[in-house]
Each structure stands twice: as C-alpha cells, then as structure tokens.
Scaffold this motif. Sequence first.
Motif, PDB file in Angstrom:
ATOM      1  N   SER A 120       8.173  -6.248  -2.346  1.00  0.00           N
ATOM      2  CA  SER A 120       9.216  -7.099  -2.934  1.00  0.00           C
ATOM      3  C   SER A 120       9.915  -6.483  -4.146  1.00  0.00           C
ATOM      4  CB  SER A 120       8.620  -8.453  -3.320  1.00  0.00           C
ATOM      5  OG  SER A 120       7.626  -8.311  -4.315  1.00  0.00           O
ATOM      6  N   MET A 121       9.172  -5.806  -5.005  1.00  0.00           N
ATOM      7  CA  MET A 121       9.773  -5.309  -6.245  1.00  0.00           C
ATOM      8  C   MET A 121      10.904  -4.303  -6.016  1.00  0.00           C
ATOM      9  SD  MET A 121       8.607  -6.840  -8.887  1.00  0.00           S
ATOM     10  CE  MET A 121       7.228  -7.855  -9.424  1.00  0.00           C
ATOM     11  N   PRO A 122      10.713  -3.272  -5.188  1.00  0.00           N
ATOM     12  CA  PRO A 122      11.826  -2.339  -4.987  1.00  0.00           C
ATOM     13  C   PRO A 122      13.027  -2.985  -4.307  1.00  0.00           C
ATOM     14  CG  PRO A 122      10.032  -1.862  -3.462  1.00  0.00           C
ATOM     15  CD  PRO A 122       9.503  -2.832  -4.461  1.00  0.00           C
ATOM     16  N   CYS A 123      12.764  -3.968  -3.437  1.00  0.00           N
ATOM     17  CA  CYS A 123      13.880  -4.672  -2.790  1.00  0.00           C
ATOM     18  C   CYS A 123      14.698  -5.443  -3.812  1.00  0.00           C
ATOM     19  CB  CYS A 123      13.348  -5.632  -1.723  1.00  0.00           C
ATOM     20  SG  CYS A 123      12.600  -4.822  -0.288  1.00  0.00           S
ATOM     21  N   ALA A 124      14.019  -6.082  -4.765  1.00  0.00           N
ATOM     22  CA  ALA A 124      14.717  -6.844  -5.799  1.00  0.00           C
ATOM     23  C   ALA A 124      15.593  -5.927  -6.653  1.00  0.00           C
ATOM     24  CB  ALA A 124      13.708  -7.591  -6.667  1.00  0.00           C
ATOM     25  N   PHE A 125      15.016  -4.827  -7.131  1.00  0.00           N
ATOM     26  CA  PHE A 125      15.781  -3.891  -7.959  1.00  0.00           C
ATOM     27  C   PHE A 125      16.933  -3.277  -7.170  1.00  0.00           C
ATOM     28  CE2 PHE A 125      12.221  -4.129 -10.833  1.00  0.00           C
ATOM     29  CZ  PHE A 125      12.738  -3.778 -12.063  1.00  0.00           C
ATOM     30  N   SER A 162       3.704  -2.092  -9.590  1.00  0.00           N
ATOM     31  CA  SER A 162       4.843  -2.031  -8.664  1.00  0.00           C
ATOM     32  C   SER A 162       6.147  -2.313  -9.403  1.00  0.00           C
ATOM     33  CB  SER A 162       4.654  -3.021  -7.514  1.00  0.00           C
ATOM     34  OG  SER A 162       4.475  -4.337  -7.986  1.00  0.00           O
ATOM     35  N   PHE A 163       6.103  -3.141 -10.443  1.00  0.00           N
ATOM     36  CA  PHE A 163       7.290  -3.413 -11.253  1.00  0.00           C
ATOM     37  C   PHE A 163       7.740  -2.137 -11.976  1.00  0.00           C
ATOM     38  CE2 PHE A 163       9.188  -4.409 -15.364  1.00  0.00           C
ATOM     39  CZ  PHE A 163      10.242  -5.240 -14.996  1.00  0.00           C
ATOM     40  N   LEU A 164       6.795  -1.422 -12.570  1.00  0.00           N
ATOM     41  CA  LEU A 164       7.136  -0.191 -13.294  1.00  0.00           C
ATOM     42  C   LEU A 164       7.691   0.868 -12.351  1.00  0.00           C
ATOM     43  CD1 LEU A 164       4.070   0.037 -15.723  1.00  0.00           C
ATOM     44  CD2 LEU A 164       6.410  -0.649 -16.297  1.00  0.00           C
ATOM     45  N   ALA A 165       7.044   1.025 -11.190  1.00  0.00           N
ATOM     46  CA  ALA A 165       7.527   2.007 -10.214  1.00  0.00           C
ATOM     47  C   ALA A 165       8.928   1.642  -9.740  1.00  0.00           C
ATOM     48  CB  ALA A 165       6.560   2.074  -9.026  1.00  0.00           C
ATOM     49  N   SER A 166       9.185   0.348  -9.538  1.00  0.00           N
ATOM     50  CA  SER A 166      10.507  -0.099  -9.090  1.00  0.00           C
ATOM     51  C   SER A 166      11.559   0.083 -10.171  1.00  0.00           C
ATOM     52  CB  SER A 166      10.430  -1.567  -8.665  1.00  0.00           C
ATOM     53  OG  SER A 166       9.525  -1.743  -7.602  1.00  0.00           O
ATOM     54  N   ALA A 167      11.170  -0.109 -11.430  1.00  0.00           N
ATOM     55  CA  ALA A 167      12.110   0.086 -12.535  1.00  0.00           C
ATOM     56  C   ALA A 167      12.556   1.550 -12.615  1.00  0.00           C
ATOM     57  CB  ALA A 167      11.468  -0.350 -13.847  1.00  0.00           C
ATOM     58  N   VAL A 168      11.608   2.465 -12.439  1.00  0.00           N
ATOM     59  CA  VAL A 168      11.953   3.892 -12.426  1.00  0.00           C
ATOM     60  C   VAL A 168      12.904   4.185 -11.266  1.00  0.00           C
ATOM     61  CG1 VAL A 168      11.040   6.220 -12.090  1.00  0.00           C
ATOM     62  CG2 VAL A 168       9.826   4.603 -13.571  1.00  0.00           C
ATOM     63  N   MET A 169      12.582   3.654 -10.099  1.00  0.00           N
ATOM     64  CA  MET A 169      13.445   3.827  -8.927  1.00  0.00           C
ATOM     65  C   MET A 169      14.839   3.281  -9.212  1.00  0.00           C
ATOM     66  SD  MET A 169      13.442   1.705  -5.407  1.00  0.00           S
ATOM     67  CE  MET A 169      14.380   0.467  -6.317  1.00  0.00           C
ATOM     68  N   GLY A 170      14.898   2.099  -9.835  1.00  0.00           N
ATOM     69  CA  GLY A 170      16.176   1.459 -10.119  1.00  0.00           C
ATOM     70  C   GLY A 170      17.075   2.308 -10.996  1.00  0.00           C
ATOM     71  N   ALA A 224       6.826   7.450  -7.533  1.00  0.00           N
ATOM     72  CA  ALA A 224       6.446   6.584  -8.651  1.00  0.00           C
ATOM     73  C   ALA A 224       5.259   5.694  -8.290  1.00  0.00           C
ATOM     74  CB  ALA A 224       7.637   5.720  -9.071  1.00  0.00           C
ATOM     75  N   ALA A 225       5.207   5.255  -7.034  1.00  0.00           N
ATOM     76  CA  ALA A 225       4.087   4.409  -6.597  1.00  0.00           C
ATOM     77  C   ALA A 225       2.769   5.165  -6.658  1.00  0.00           C
ATOM     78  CB  ALA A 225       4.341   3.911  -5.172  1.00  0.00           C
ATOM     79  N   VAL A 226       2.831   6.475  -6.358  1.00  0.00           N
ATOM     80  CA  VAL A 226       1.622   7.310  -6.453  1.00  0.00           C
ATOM     81  C   VAL A 226       1.244   7.528  -7.913  1.00  0.00           C
ATOM     82  CG1 VAL A 226       0.655   9.589  -5.984  1.00  0.00           C
ATOM     83  CG2 VAL A 226       2.052   8.456  -4.248  1.00  0.00           C
ATOM     84  N   VAL A 227       2.256   7.824  -8.726  1.00  0.00           N
ATOM     85  CA  VAL A 227       1.995   8.087 -10.147  1.00  0.00           C
ATOM     86  C   VAL A 227       1.404   6.858 -10.835  1.00  0.00           C
ATOM     87  CG1 VAL A 227       3.070   8.592 -12.373  1.00  0.00           C
ATOM     88  CG2 VAL A 227       3.755   9.891 -10.333  1.00  0.00           C
ATOM     89  N   PHE A 228       1.970   5.688 -10.552  1.00  0.00           N
ATOM     90  CA  PHE A 228       1.504   4.447 -11.185  1.00  0.00           C
ATOM     91  C   PHE A 228       0.325   3.802 -10.449  1.00  0.00           C
ATOM     92  CE2 PHE A 228       5.887   4.609 -12.902  1.00  0.00           C
ATOM     93  CZ  PHE A 228       5.610   4.444 -14.251  1.00  0.00           C
TER      94      PHE A 228
END
Length: 531
Positions: A333-338, A460-468, A504-508
């Motif tokens: 859900s998080m990457p989809c939202a961002f 997952s929020f942090l990884a998605s923020a980096v992706m965003g 990012a998902a691997v790193v976090f």
Amino acid sequence: MSDSQKKQNFLQGTALLAIATAIVKVLGAFYKIPLNAIIGEQGFGYFNTAYDIYNVLLMISTAGLPVAMSRMISQASSLHHYNQVRRIYRTARGIFLGLGIAGALLMTVFCRQLAQFQNQPDAWAAIGFLGPSALLICIMSTYRGFFQGQSNMIPTSVSQVIEAIVKLIVGMVAALVLLEFTHSIPLAAGGAILGVTVSCLVSAIYLFFCCRKSFGQLPQTEEAPRSYADTAKGLLIIAIPITLGSAGLQLMTMLETRIYMGQLLEAGHSQAAADTMRGIYSMTLTIFNMPCAFITPITVSIIPAITAQLTLCREHEAKEIEESSVRITGLISMPCAFGLAILAEPVTALLGFYQGENLVLATKLMAVLAVAIAFDAVVLLTTAIMQAHGYARQSVNNMLLGGLLNLAAVYILTRNPHIGIVGTPIGILLGYMAISALNLFSMRRLLDEPPAVMKNLVRSFLASAVMGLFVLGIFLGLKSLHISSNLVLCVIPIAVGVVVYALAAVVFKVVTRADCLLLPKGEKIAKLLKL
C-alpha cells in the motif's frame, strides 16, 4: 497441522488470491477504461450508480456471512469436526438464498425508483440488468466461504478470473451492440453491466462443481453436529454486526452521492455537467480501488489462519501471523499511495483520456484519494484482525463513526464552490484516518497480545518516501524537457520507482527473515536479501 504449515497456508492463500486479483485488475482495466471511452463519463456515471445500489444489497447479503462461515468452518476443521463443517455449509446456503432472492427482486422490480433516488433517473437500465447478480453473488459467496474456511483459496481465485474474462467479453459486446442499435447511452450502460450478471452466472456454475467434489471428500467423523437453529444462531451472531456495519457504510456511500450530486445541482451545474463530474470521480475511485484490492487477499487469508491458532490457544502464533500480514500490507500500500499522489496527473490522463478542465479535476481527486490508500489498507487489515478475534461489533462501531465523519465532511466541503466535488475524496480520507485510529486503539485495549501495527509499517513508509523523491525528480525532469506523452510520463517514473523501492525495501528491511522462511525457497530468498 504444524505451525509452519498453517503460516504457509496463510501466505500461499494470500499469494494465490493476489495473483488472481492482478489478473482480474488487468482484465478490469481492459473492461472499464475502453468502456469509459465508449459510453462516456455520463454513461460511466450510470454504470457506477447501479454499482452503488448493488453494493448496498451485496453488503447486506454477503459482508458478514462469508466471514462467519470462514471463522466457524476454520474452528470446526481445526478440531476435526467435519460433520459440523457440513452443517455450517448447509445452514449458510439457506440463509444466502433467501437474501439473494430478496435483493435480486428489489433491484429488478424497483430499478426506476432506485435510479430516481440517486438523482440519476437514466441509470434505471443499468440497475435492472444488474439485479440478478444479487442472487448469483450470494450463491457464489456460499461456495467461497466453504473453501476459505479450509484455507483453500484455489477455487475462489480461479472463479474470480473466470468472472473477469466473461465480464470483459459480454459487457463490451453488449455495450457496443446496444449503442449501435439504440443510440441510447442509458441502455448501453445497462448492456455493459449485463456482462457482470452473465459473469456471475458462469462463475457460480464453476464453483458449484468444485464444491460438490470437495464436499464429498470431507472425512467422516463421529461427532454430533449442532442443530440447524444453533448453527444459524452462531452464524448470525458473527454476521449481523459485520453486515450492519458494512451495509451502513454502503448506505452512507449512497447518501454521499446524493449529497454531492445535490450540492452540484444547487450550485448551478446542469444535470449533464454534474453527471460528467460524477463520472470523473467514479473513474478516479476505480484507480483508487486497484491497489486496495490487493489488500483483500490478505484479509481473506488471515481470518481463518488467525481463528485456527486462537482455537488451539496459540495466541503468540496468531500475533506472528498478524504482524506478518501488516508488513505485507505496508509493502503493497505505501508505494502505491506515494506513487499515485505524485503521478496523479499523467495516470488519470492516460487511463481516463481526460484533457483540459476534466484533467485538472481528475488530478485533484486522484491526489487526495492516493493518500487515502494507506489508511484504507490499515482499516481493511485491522478490521479483519478484530473480526478474527471475535470483536466484529467494535470494528463495526468504528467504521460507522468514521462513515459519519465522512458524510459530515462531504456535506460541509462540497457546499464551498471553491472546493466542490473535491470535498468528497477529502471526506473519504478523513473517514479512513478516523477508523484507522479507532481500530488501533480498540486492538490495544481488547487484545491480550495486540500486533505492533505502526512499528511494522514505519519501514515501508520510509522506503516509499525514498522512492517518492526519485519518482518526483524523474517526473519533473521529464516535464522540464517538454515531454507530453502521458505514457512516457507514467512508465519511466514508475520503472525507476520500482527499482528504487526494491532497493530501499532491502535497505530498510521492510520484510523480515521470518516472513521469507514462510515462502517456497525462503532460506535462499532470506540469504539473498541478507536477512
């Protein structure tokens, strides 16, 4: 059955349903996106008006009973009480049939009155053609509840794909034929919705044969099952609170539609203009529902899995399943939202074929709904966890409170001419935020070992923020180069986002080693990810 096997069933069931959902969503895109071009925003509005009414009856008929079936069959199967499994199925079948017949008659006989109530009188054909589906869905839910209670998600998954294929073929052909011969948008919308009815019939026939075979293979046991009356009472005790809450939310959705359509008309918009804005909003809701649909397989799978562990007094194992499901939910859900919030403009332009003022409106609607995806996912998951623990009534109360906040916000915001229909998704966002907070508080108060939801979502929020950040940079860079192709503006940022999010998902460490070990070749996956 060992703990490991039980958890594998949970993840395997989730994976099967997720694959089916992906196929269904792709086929659905081939269905709804061209359909929007064929019958237009106005016709698409009629299509969704029929769905709104249908969803109310659907929730009344099927929201609580499949959950009740799944829980009770899981409990009986865990104790090897297969005579009781048979009794639960037969009892639920009778209840489903009664509700389905009533719903089908209501939609078919009173289609014009229901369309008038929704301030869209020309939606009557779509409502009438969809009516028989109320009965067919009830029949299908009986079969699906039977299989899901035994953690067998294969028949459900296959039936969903069959349903999507038939709906695509029949719906598109019927819409084109009726538009060609009648030149009537209301009848063409009715033809499109006819595909749903036919697809439900074909899927129900498939599930009937699957169920007949599986039912005959249940082991013979010696225990005396509870009476039909006691079994029905047990089903209804679980089902009624869930049904009332879900039906209440759907009724609120109908009221929400009535509110904002009324406000648009009062503001001086013509019926055609209001119908067009509703069609645009409906299209953005369709996009919003795409990522949310991948959370439903998780909720469907965890209810019987958690129930089985709780039946055997294994609360710690139940908590492990819950926290694993939270991490998977955040992962989706998080990457989809961002991503959708950042790419709202090119996504709606590409999928809805919008331009000019319609594109500006669609972009605003989609950006707000994108943020709501993260909260909707939390609501879906926490509600399922509470239902599995037997606290369905509390989750229903929370949903109704959030729904009332949603209605109040829509009423207040849509009255403002500078906000207009954009106030509707803002109301949805506020409602989901409120329900999320209430569910988290309720779980902390009611459960002996509540799952750490927020802790397992942070990564997952942090990884998605980096992706965003990367997606936004790529998107703005392409715009600065004066690239106007919406396909390019979507595909390149999304492709970069997928790669960045994976890293990012691997790193976090969004997923844990324990999650990986529940998958086939999980040891190798965990080693590859250095978990």
